[in-house]
Write a protein that holds these residues in place. Structure first.
Motif, short mmCIF file in Angstrom:
data_model
loop_
_atom_site.label_atom_id
_atom_site.label_comp_id
_atom_site.label_asym_id
_atom_site.label_seq_id
_atom_site.Cartn_x
_atom_site.Cartn_y
_atom_site.Cartn_z
N PRO A 56 35.81 37.70 25.30
CA PRO A 56 36.56 37.03 26.34
C PRO A 56 36.12 35.18 26.53
N TYR A 57 37.41 34.66 26.20
CA TYR A 57 38.47 34.55 27.29
C TYR A 57 39.69 34.66 26.64
N LYS A 64 35.42 37.69 36.62
CA LYS A 64 34.32 38.84 36.32
C LYS A 64 33.26 38.60 34.76
N PRO A 65 32.15 39.09 34.74
CA PRO A 65 31.73 37.91 33.53
C PRO A 65 32.10 39.80 32.64
N TYR A 168 27.91 39.03 39.41
CA TYR A 168 27.13 38.17 39.71
C TYR A 168 26.62 38.13 40.95
N LEU A 169 27.26 38.99 42.78
CA LEU A 169 26.41 38.90 43.57
C LEU A 169 26.03 40.56 43.49
N GLN A 225 34.91 29.82 32.91
CA GLN A 225 34.18 30.25 34.99
C GLN A 225 34.26 29.95 35.79
N LYS A 226 33.13 28.36 34.92
CA LYS A 226 32.46 27.28 35.94
C LYS A 226 34.06 26.25 37.16
N GLN A 227 34.99 26.56 35.89
CA GLN A 227 35.82 25.44 36.06
C GLN A 227 37.21 26.47 37.27
N PHE A 228 37.32 27.67 37.05
CA PHE A 228 38.06 28.52 37.97
C PHE A 228 37.10 28.57 38.57
#
Length: 472
Positions: A56-57, A64-65, A168-169, A225-228
């Protein structure tokens, strides 16, 4: 058998009726290739990891991780029959979680399992989404920390790292229980050190493919991930609705929570059972995690619902005077949710089987397909090759916002073999005019499916498939 012989005719009739409804409910899940639109999407990414060795990705993006995709990819590889495989995954995770929970809280494992898959219908338990995976890994962590040793603490840290990389939750959901268990046992510094060592060991194991192949790709993985997620952040209205919806669900369980607290926290004895404190903290952490998500997706509510199933099983062992009235709200929620899930599953089954996926695969054979806001599950069912990493129907709009049309135009200029659109996407304005103009100039429609809801509206399973004109 003796217990059933004591039932009145009226009670036996109700039990038999619910049994029939439950069997139909279970069958409605088993006969479908999927019931959640997320699970086949995760599986596509998992297949690319295991079969094509694409991390990924690089192929398909999702926020999702990493480990969630690995799990779905492994499960997909293990299952020879794809129909109902996500429900089977959910049943296995629920059975495993119930078994481990019974060893900690001394409950009836079958009762916990049964509550999970029946009342859990309200939270789409049998869809096999990430919520049911999380509870299995979470309960393993709590089990290992019950009687800590050098190896158990390290292993619990490793599994925690894996669990957090499902969603991450999980970090929030496990925070209070883990802090309690690490501080409750002796040698606190020892416990904390080896648990942290286990977490970092788990992260190293998990991301070692990146470190081996291309360390820079790991940096890119987190940057994407951070950007999205920055663009995906819910609005205040959505967050407020999430909290209100959660509160409404919790209301059904207030009588049971009240009885459980009376029996286990405010009981008249010198020392409260540490396992009761642990269960209460796990429930509170689950509530907080569900609120943090910011989105009112039912499978997030599994995070606090699973601790409640254990509480219910404990109460049933020592029933109160007005026992049945405490469970009346739960019985209403269960019956409504089971019927509602069954109806929705049957509708989805009809929609899936209205599409000739063999034909779709044949028409697109040998080339990649660009998805423009159509349902991403078609790629799973027809085994289509994806053109743009943002395959999920809303992801390009989330990631690029007002620049979504420009992104689609850039993709089209790369000349993908085929393009998938929502049914009459150009006519109803679901696709921008510039994109539609280019599409009609250079592509021709080769297949379309129109599925109409009972309300008369077009179902989101409907689509149009275009193929590039020769010489275009």
């Amino acid at each position: 058998m003796l217990a059933f012989s004591k039932l009145t005719k009226s009670q036996a009739s109700y039990l038999f009726s619910f049994g029939i409804v439950f069997i139909i409910y279970l069958i409605s899940y088993i006969i479908s290739p999927f019931t959640s639109n997320d699970t086949p999407f995760y599986t596509l990414i998992g297949r690319s990891i295991l079969q094509d060795h694409v991390l990924p990705y690089k192929y398909i993006f999702d926020h999702k991780p990493f480990f969630s995709f690995v799990l779905y990819g492994v499960w997909d590889a293990l299952m020879p029959i794809k129909t109902g495989m996500f429900t089977l995954l959910a049943l296995c995770c629920a059975a495993g979680a119930a078994t481990v929970a019974s060893s900690i809280w001394k409950t009836n494992r079958f009762l916990v399992f049964f509550i999970l898959i029946t009342t859990g219908a309200a939270f789409k338990m049998l869809s096999g989404n990430t919520g049911v995976l999380q509870i299995f890994f979470q309960i393993l962590v709590l089990y290992l920390l019950q009687y800590p040793s050098f190896l158990r603490i390290i292993l619990s840290g490793v599994i925690t790292a894996f669990a957090v990389n499902i969603n991450y939750l999980t970090a929030e959901c496990l925070s209070l229980p883990i802090i309690f268990l690490l501080y409750h046992n002796k040698k606190i510094i020892f416990n904390i050190f080896f648990f942290i060592f286990g977490v970092f060991s788990g992260l190293f194991i998990l991301f070692s493919p990146y470190l081996y192949s291309d360390p820079l790709a790991l940096i890119e993985y987190f940057q994407q991930q951070k950007q999205f997620l920055a663009a995906y952040s819910p609005s205040f209205t959505t967050r407020l609705f999430t909290v209100i919806k959660l509160f409404c669900y919790v209301l059904f369980f207030i009588p049971v929570l009240y009885v459980w607290v009376q029996q286990n926290i405010f009981q008249k004895q010198e020392r409260i059972d540490p396992n009761s404190i642990l269960l209460g903290l796990w429930f509170v952490s689950g509530l907080i995690a569900s609120c943090i998500s910011g989105y009112p997706f039912e499978y997030y509510y599994i995070l606090w619902f699973f601790p409640i199933t254990i509480m219910i099983a404990q109460i049933i062992k020592k029933p109160e005077k007005n026992f049945k009235w405490f469970f009346m709200p739960i019985a209403i929620l269960t019956l409504f949710s089971v019927v509602d899930s069954t109806i929705n599953n049957i509708i989805k089954y009809r929609n899936i089987h209205a599409i000739d996926y063999v034909k779709m695969a044949s028409l697109t054979k040998g080339g990649s397909v660009l998805n423009i806001r159509a349902l991403q599950t078609h790629f799973y069912m027809a085994d289509l090759k994806n053109f743009d990493p943002y395959l999920f129907k809303e992801h390009i709009d989330i990631a690029f916002g007002s620049r979504a049309a420009a992104h689609y135009m850039h993709d089209l200029e790369q000349k993908p073999l085929s393009v998938l659109l929502p049914y009459q996407g150009c006519e109803i304005g679901a696709v921008e005019a510039t994109v539609c103009h280019y599409l009609h100039e250079n592509y021709q429609k080769i297949y379309e499916v129109k599925i109409v809801k009972l309300s008369g509206k077009i179902d989101h399973f409907s689509f149009e498939l275009y193929k590039r004109k020769s010489g275009a």
